[in-house]
Write a protein that holds these residues in place. Structure first.
Motif, mmCIF file in Angstrom:
data_model
loop_
_atom_site.group_PDB
_atom_site.id
_atom_site.type_symbol
_atom_site.label_atom_id
_atom_site.label_comp_id
_atom_site.label_asym_id
_atom_site.label_seq_id
_atom_site.Cartn_x
_atom_site.Cartn_y
_atom_site.Cartn_z
ATOM 1 N N ARG A 1 -15.778 -21.136 30.119
ATOM 2 C CA ARG A 1 -17.070 -20.821 30.733
ATOM 3 C C ARG A 1 -16.891 -20.209 32.126
ATOM 4 O O ARG A 1 -17.548 -19.218 32.471
ATOM 5 N N LEU A 2 -15.998 -20.785 32.928
ATOM 6 C CA LEU A 2 -15.749 -20.244 34.259
ATOM 7 C C LEU A 2 -15.116 -18.852 34.180
ATOM 8 O O LEU A 2 -15.441 -17.964 34.970
ATOM 9 N N ALA A 3 -14.190 -18.677 33.242
ATOM 10 C CA ALA A 3 -13.552 -17.372 33.080
ATOM 11 C C ALA A 3 -14.576 -16.308 32.721
ATOM 12 O O ALA A 3 -14.551 -15.193 33.265
ATOM 13 N N GLU A 4 -15.486 -16.639 31.833
ATOM 14 C CA GLU A 4 -16.522 -15.689 31.422
ATOM 15 C C GLU A 4 -17.492 -15.418 32.572
ATOM 16 O O GLU A 4 -17.833 -14.257 32.848
ATOM 17 N N LYS A 5 -17.889 -16.447 33.255
ATOM 18 C CA LYS A 5 -18.876 -16.313 34.344
ATOM 19 C C LYS A 5 -18.349 -15.462 35.488
ATOM 20 O O LYS A 5 -19.086 -14.657 36.075
ATOM 21 N N HIS A 6 -17.066 -15.648 35.826
ATOM 22 C CA HIS A 6 -16.513 -14.986 37.003
ATOM 23 C C HIS A 6 -15.573 -13.825 36.663
ATOM 24 O O HIS A 6 -14.938 -13.277 37.560
ATOM 25 N N GLY A 7 -15.485 -13.484 35.379
ATOM 26 C CA GLY A 7 -14.663 -12.341 34.989
ATOM 27 C C GLY A 7 -13.186 -12.549 35.254
ATOM 28 O O GLY A 7 -12.506 -11.644 35.748
ATOM 29 N N LEU A 8 -12.694 -13.742 34.916
ATOM 30 C CA LEU A 8 -11.306 -14.083 35.209
ATOM 31 C C LEU A 8 -10.438 -14.018 33.958
ATOM 32 O O LEU A 8 -10.878 -14.403 32.867
ATOM 33 N N PRO A 9 -9.181 -13.598 34.097
ATOM 34 C CA PRO A 9 -8.231 -13.759 32.998
ATOM 35 C C PRO A 9 -7.931 -15.240 32.818
ATOM 36 O O PRO A 9 -7.896 -15.999 33.795
ATOM 37 N N LEU A 10 -7.723 -15.655 31.580
ATOM 38 C CA LEU A 10 -7.587 -17.074 31.264
ATOM 39 C C LEU A 10 -6.403 -17.328 30.349
ATOM 40 O O LEU A 10 -6.219 -16.636 29.344
ATOM 41 N N VAL A 11 -5.598 -18.324 30.727
ATOM 42 C CA VAL A 11 -4.632 -18.929 29.815
ATOM 43 C C VAL A 11 -5.311 -20.187 29.297
ATOM 44 O O VAL A 11 -5.484 -21.153 30.047
ATOM 45 N N PRO A 12 -5.757 -20.227 28.035
ATOM 46 C CA PRO A 12 -6.608 -21.325 27.579
ATOM 47 C C PRO A 12 -5.997 -22.712 27.719
ATOM 48 O O PRO A 12 -6.700 -23.670 28.053
ATOM 49 N N PHE A 13 -4.681 -22.835 27.469
ATOM 50 C CA PHE A 13 -4.043 -24.154 27.507
ATOM 51 C C PHE A 13 -2.627 -23.999 28.031
ATOM 52 O O PHE A 13 -1.770 -23.415 27.381
#
Length: 204
Positions: free
Chosen positions: A146-158
């Motif tokens: 949710r934070l990655a989507e909201k702030h346009g961040l690249p994400l390593v899920p786990f």
């Protein structure tokens, strides 16, 4: 979500200084019970240098740190001139059963502070332990995407993907990675990280 390198377009790729990364997190970042050079920041820097990047990765991990603790030390732990922060916090909040909504609020405050300083962020996610119940797992596991989507961040899920379920990659406590486990984590992170550090690639 993986951002393109356009977000770093303002960086002078010909700069003499290495690309500055700060690994900001808890014991998983700090290198709990590992020998010198075996922690994630050190192994990540070694791997990136091997791949031809002019990179410096600073270890700003503190064992036992929560998102509240991270928020309180963020400003002085991430120096001016930092290009990218790998934000890895929340596991200790989960292990203590802290309210997921507070964890999310703390992470978001850190994200906003770093963005205000013009520092890029790679968000590293964590999953809740199965013994915490379905409701807690749902609330906690949704924080990072949710934070990655909201702030346009690249994400390593786990962060511990492929590690936490393999005893051969863990210390005797069954929670923290050994040196081989750290190498696996580096491989997990690299596909998301490479586009962000492309300006630091030598001879581009």
């Amino acid at each position: 979500m993986i951002l393109t390198v356009a977000t770093l377009g303002s960086r002078n790729v010909a700069a003499a200084e290495p690309f500055q990364i700060v690994g900001f997190g808890d014991s998983l970042m700090a290198g709990y019970q590992l020998n010198t050079g075996e922690g994630f920041p050190e192994r990540l820097q070694a791997k990136l240098e091997q791949l031809g990047y002019d990179i410096s990765v600073t270890n700003a991990g503190v064992s036992g740190d929560t998102t509240s603790g991270g928020l309180s030390r963020l400003d002085w732990s991430v120096p001016d001139g930092t290009d990218l922060v790998i934000l890895e916090l929340g596991a200790n909040d989960m292990l203590r059963g802290l309210v997921p909504e507070v964890t999310e609020q703390n992470l978001e405050k850190m994200i906003l502070r770093l963005k205000e300083r013009g520092i890029e962020i790679l968000l590293v996610g964590m999953y809740a332990a199965p013994n915490l119940g379905a409701d807690y797992i749902r609330r906690f596991d949704s924080i990072y995407p949710r934070l990655a989507e909201k702030h346009g961040l690249p994400l390593v899920p786990f962060f511990l993907d492929g590690v936490v379920t393999n005893a051969n990659l863990l210390l005797s406590d069954g929670m923290h990675p050994n040196a081989e486990g750290v190498d696996r984590i580096v491989e997990n992170v690299l596909p998301v990280l490479k586009p962000l550090v492309a300006p630091a690639k030598k001879n581009m």
